[in-house]
Write a protein that holds these residues in place. Structure first.
Motif, PDB file in Angstrom:
ATOM      1  N   GLU A 165      12.255 -96.331  25.062  1.00 52.95           N
ATOM      2  CA  GLU A 165      11.180 -95.662  24.339  1.00 52.95           C
ATOM      3  C   GLU A 165       9.842 -96.033  24.976  1.00 52.95           C
ATOM      4  OE1 GLU A 165      11.278 -96.482  20.211  1.00 52.95           O
ATOM      5  OE2 GLU A 165      13.332 -95.743  19.926  1.00 52.95           O
ATOM      6  N   MET A 166       8.903 -95.105  24.931  1.00 49.83           N
ATOM      7  CA  MET A 166       7.601 -95.335  25.562  1.00 49.83           C
ATOM      8  C   MET A 166       6.749 -96.269  24.703  1.00 49.83           C
ATOM      9  SD  MET A 166       4.981 -92.564  27.186  1.00 49.83           S
ATOM     10  CE  MET A 166       4.564 -91.781  25.625  1.00 49.83           C
ATOM     11  N   ILE A 167       6.223 -97.322  25.327  1.00 54.23           N
ATOM     12  CA  ILE A 167       5.377 -98.292  24.633  1.00 54.23           C
ATOM     13  C   ILE A 167       3.930 -97.817  24.639  1.00 54.23           C
ATOM     14  CG2 ILE A 167       4.506-100.662  24.669  1.00 54.23           C
ATOM     15  CD1 ILE A 167       7.119-101.429  26.114  1.00 54.23           C
ATOM     16  N   GLN A 168       3.316 -97.826  23.490  1.00 55.38           N
ATOM     17  CA  GLN A 168       1.904 -97.436  23.345  1.00 55.38           C
ATOM     18  C   GLN A 168       1.202 -98.433  22.447  1.00 55.38           C
ATOM     19  OE1 GLN A 168       0.419 -94.105  20.703  1.00 55.38           O
ATOM     20  NE2 GLN A 168       0.150 -93.078  22.678  1.00 55.38           N
ATOM     21  N   ILE A 169      -0.008 -98.778  22.804  1.00 53.54           N
ATOM     22  CA  ILE A 169      -0.835 -99.661  21.976  1.00 53.54           C
ATOM     23  C   ILE A 169      -2.016 -98.896  21.398  1.00 53.54           C
ATOM     24  CG2 ILE A 169      -2.330-101.709  21.988  1.00 53.54           C
ATOM     25  CD1 ILE A 169      -0.563-102.869  24.177  1.00 53.54           C
ATOM     26  N   LEU A 170      -2.610 -98.038  22.223  1.00 57.18           N
ATOM     27  CA  LEU A 170      -3.822 -97.302  21.870  1.00 57.18           C
ATOM     28  C   LEU A 170      -3.507 -95.818  21.827  1.00 57.18           C
ATOM     29  CD1 LEU A 170      -6.737 -98.457  21.461  1.00 57.18           C
ATOM     30  CD2 LEU A 170      -7.200 -97.777  23.827  1.00 57.18           C
ATOM     31  N   ASN A 171      -3.711 -95.176  20.678  1.00 54.00           N
ATOM     32  CA  ASN A 171      -3.422 -93.741  20.609  1.00 54.00           C
ATOM     33  C   ASN A 171      -4.587 -92.911  21.156  1.00 54.00           C
ATOM     34  OD1 ASN A 171      -5.384 -93.537  18.593  1.00 54.00           O
ATOM     35  ND2 ASN A 171      -3.906 -93.315  16.922  1.00 54.00           N
ATOM     36  N   GLU A 172      -4.460 -91.601  21.081  1.00 50.16           N
ATOM     37  CA  GLU A 172      -5.448 -90.705  21.687  1.00 50.16           C
ATOM     38  C   GLU A 172      -6.805 -90.793  21.004  1.00 50.16           C
ATOM     39  OE1 GLU A 172      -3.768 -86.759  21.887  1.00 50.16           O
ATOM     40  OE2 GLU A 172      -1.834 -87.580  22.497  1.00 50.16           O
ATOM     41  N   GLU A 173      -6.841 -91.313  19.799  1.00 47.47           N
ATOM     42  CA  GLU A 173      -8.106 -91.446  19.069  1.00 47.47           C
ATOM     43  C   GLU A 173      -8.733 -92.826  19.260  1.00 47.47           C
ATOM     44  OE1 GLU A 173      -9.496 -88.847  17.678  1.00 47.47           O
ATOM     45  OE2 GLU A 173      -7.759 -87.736  18.404  1.00 47.47           O
ATOM     46  N   ILE A 197      -5.654 -98.687  17.455  1.00 45.73           N
ATOM     47  CA  ILE A 197      -4.534 -99.565  17.744  1.00 45.73           C
ATOM     48  C   ILE A 197      -3.357 -99.171  16.844  1.00 45.73           C
ATOM     49  CG2 ILE A 197      -3.683-101.936  17.729  1.00 45.73           C
ATOM     50  CD1 ILE A 197      -5.723-101.417  19.879  1.00 45.73           C
ATOM     51  N   VAL A 198      -2.235 -98.831  17.463  1.00 51.08           N
ATOM     52  CA  VAL A 198      -1.054 -98.413  16.705  1.00 51.08           C
ATOM     53  C   VAL A 198       0.093 -99.406  16.859  1.00 51.08           C
ATOM     54  CG1 VAL A 198      -1.623 -95.956  16.795  1.00 51.08           C
ATOM     55  CG2 VAL A 198      -0.279 -96.983  18.652  1.00 51.08           C
TER      56      VAL A 198
END
Length: 360
Positions: free
Chosen positions: A13-21, A24-25
């Protein structure tokens, strides 16, 4: 067998910390970066976007030669490089000139590289890097060798290299990660998946649903991260570096990103293979906009600071191209002399002919 494959693919699964807005997610994945570190990352991203814009303009004016645009990939490129240390060895591909500059290559030499001048490939003392590799994927094999050298010497340093999704279809890609994995060499392999190997969609290059899962066959960790999120990229590469220098072997990191411009400035037309809708979708994920929102919300970035960075970048580009213009032009005899310690007899005659031509 089908279920086994699906189970493996679902693990990446793709790791994300900062969303498009710019929110911090994934708080638990936040890297340990000071406020100054965060501001420096933003400064480098803004600077590199300006450098890209100016380089495209210089190319169109005929003042640069080969150039591969970088806009859109700043989080992938600079987030990963920010995780490196000075003693680490960088093996870039042809789109990775920004990392080379931030690793210590003077800007005017980067321009000379674009022009094909040999001085652009001469790394200054203390800059641990090779010049950008043009052969697709070849740097992966080279990185495995450098990484093994670090391990055998007991040095706490890594070899970090890049390729694109197209490079992950090359034999050198598999050979490099397999060799490094077998010897637990100090390597970090980054695949910048910008979805198109020149014009071929990634879906047509491989039956694998991710590039990261290809690490399984080499017996090394594979990580898939949001390549438009500079914090996620930094965290993934920094952790991979720690594993490598602690003797745990190499890692493969897939950064899911996008290039806004053409593959190179050598006649590529992305409108022939990319839709306007797809471009619009990825422009909303712009790594600079995302990170800017985050920093502004923390009170760490302002329009004034951004404009100052833009002005500095423009001035430094202007000075660097002027310095590059002042370097003596490369001659055919220079190329021949640099290629051979002792000229073969068939080239000796040509050397004399060119010396005569160049003296006029």
């Amino acid at each position: 067998m089908k279920n086994t494959l699906e189970n493996i693919e679902n693990q990446f699964e793709m790791i994300q910390i900062l969303n498009e807005e710019g929110e911090i997610v994934n708080e638990k994945e936040m890297p340990e970066l000071s406020d100054d570190d965060l501001k420096e990352l933003m400064r480098r991203m803004v600077y590199t976007r300006v450098l890209d814009q100016r380089s495209i303009a210089l190319n169109r004016q005929g003042r640069l030669g080969f150039y591969a645009p970088t806009a859109g990939q700043e989080a992938s490129q600079l987030g990963s490089h920010f995780a490196m240390e000075k003693e680490d060895f960088l093996l870039p591909a042809y789109r990775d000139v920004p990392q080379l500059i931030w690793h210590g290559l003077p800007l005017y030499q980067a321009f000379l590289f674009s022009r094909g001048h040999y001085h652009g490939n001469q790394m200054p003392e203390g800059v641990n890097a090779l010049s950008p590799q043009i052969i697709i994927g070849a740097q992966y094999v080279q990185a495995a060798g450098v990484a093994l050298g670090f391990k055998k010497r007991g040095e706490k340093a890594i070899a970090l290299t890049y390729t694109g999704d197209g490079g992950a279809s090359q034999g050198d890609f598999y050979e490099g990660i397999n060799f490094a994995g077998a010897y637990k060499a100090n390597a970090v392999f980054v695949v910048q998946n910008n979805h198109f190997a020149i014009s071929v969609p990634v879906e047509k290059q491989s039956a694998a649903s991710t590039v990261a899962q290809k690490a399984v066959a080499a017996g090394i960790p594979g990580v898939r991260v949001d390549g438009m999120d500079v914090l996620a990229v930094y965290k993934a590469v920094r952790e991979a570096r720690e594993r490598a220098i602690n003797g745990e072997g190499p890692s493969l990191i897939e950064t899911v990103t996008y290039r806004y411009g053409p593959h190179t400035m050598a006649g590529d037309d992305p409108t022939r293979y990319r839709t306007e809708e797809l471009d619009d979708e990825w422009e909303k994920k712009d790594p600079l906009i995302r990170f800017r929102k985050y920093l502004e919300n923390k009170g760490l970035w302002s329009e004034e600071e951004e404009n100052k960075t833009i002005d500095e970048a423009k001035e430094e580009v202007k000075a660097a191209i002027k310095k590059a213009d002042g370097v003596e032009k490369q001659k055919v005899t220079d190329l021949m002399s640099l290629m051979y310690e002792e000229l073969p007899s068939n080239l000796q005659e040509q050397m004399e002919e060119y010396k005569e031509k160049e003296s006029k």
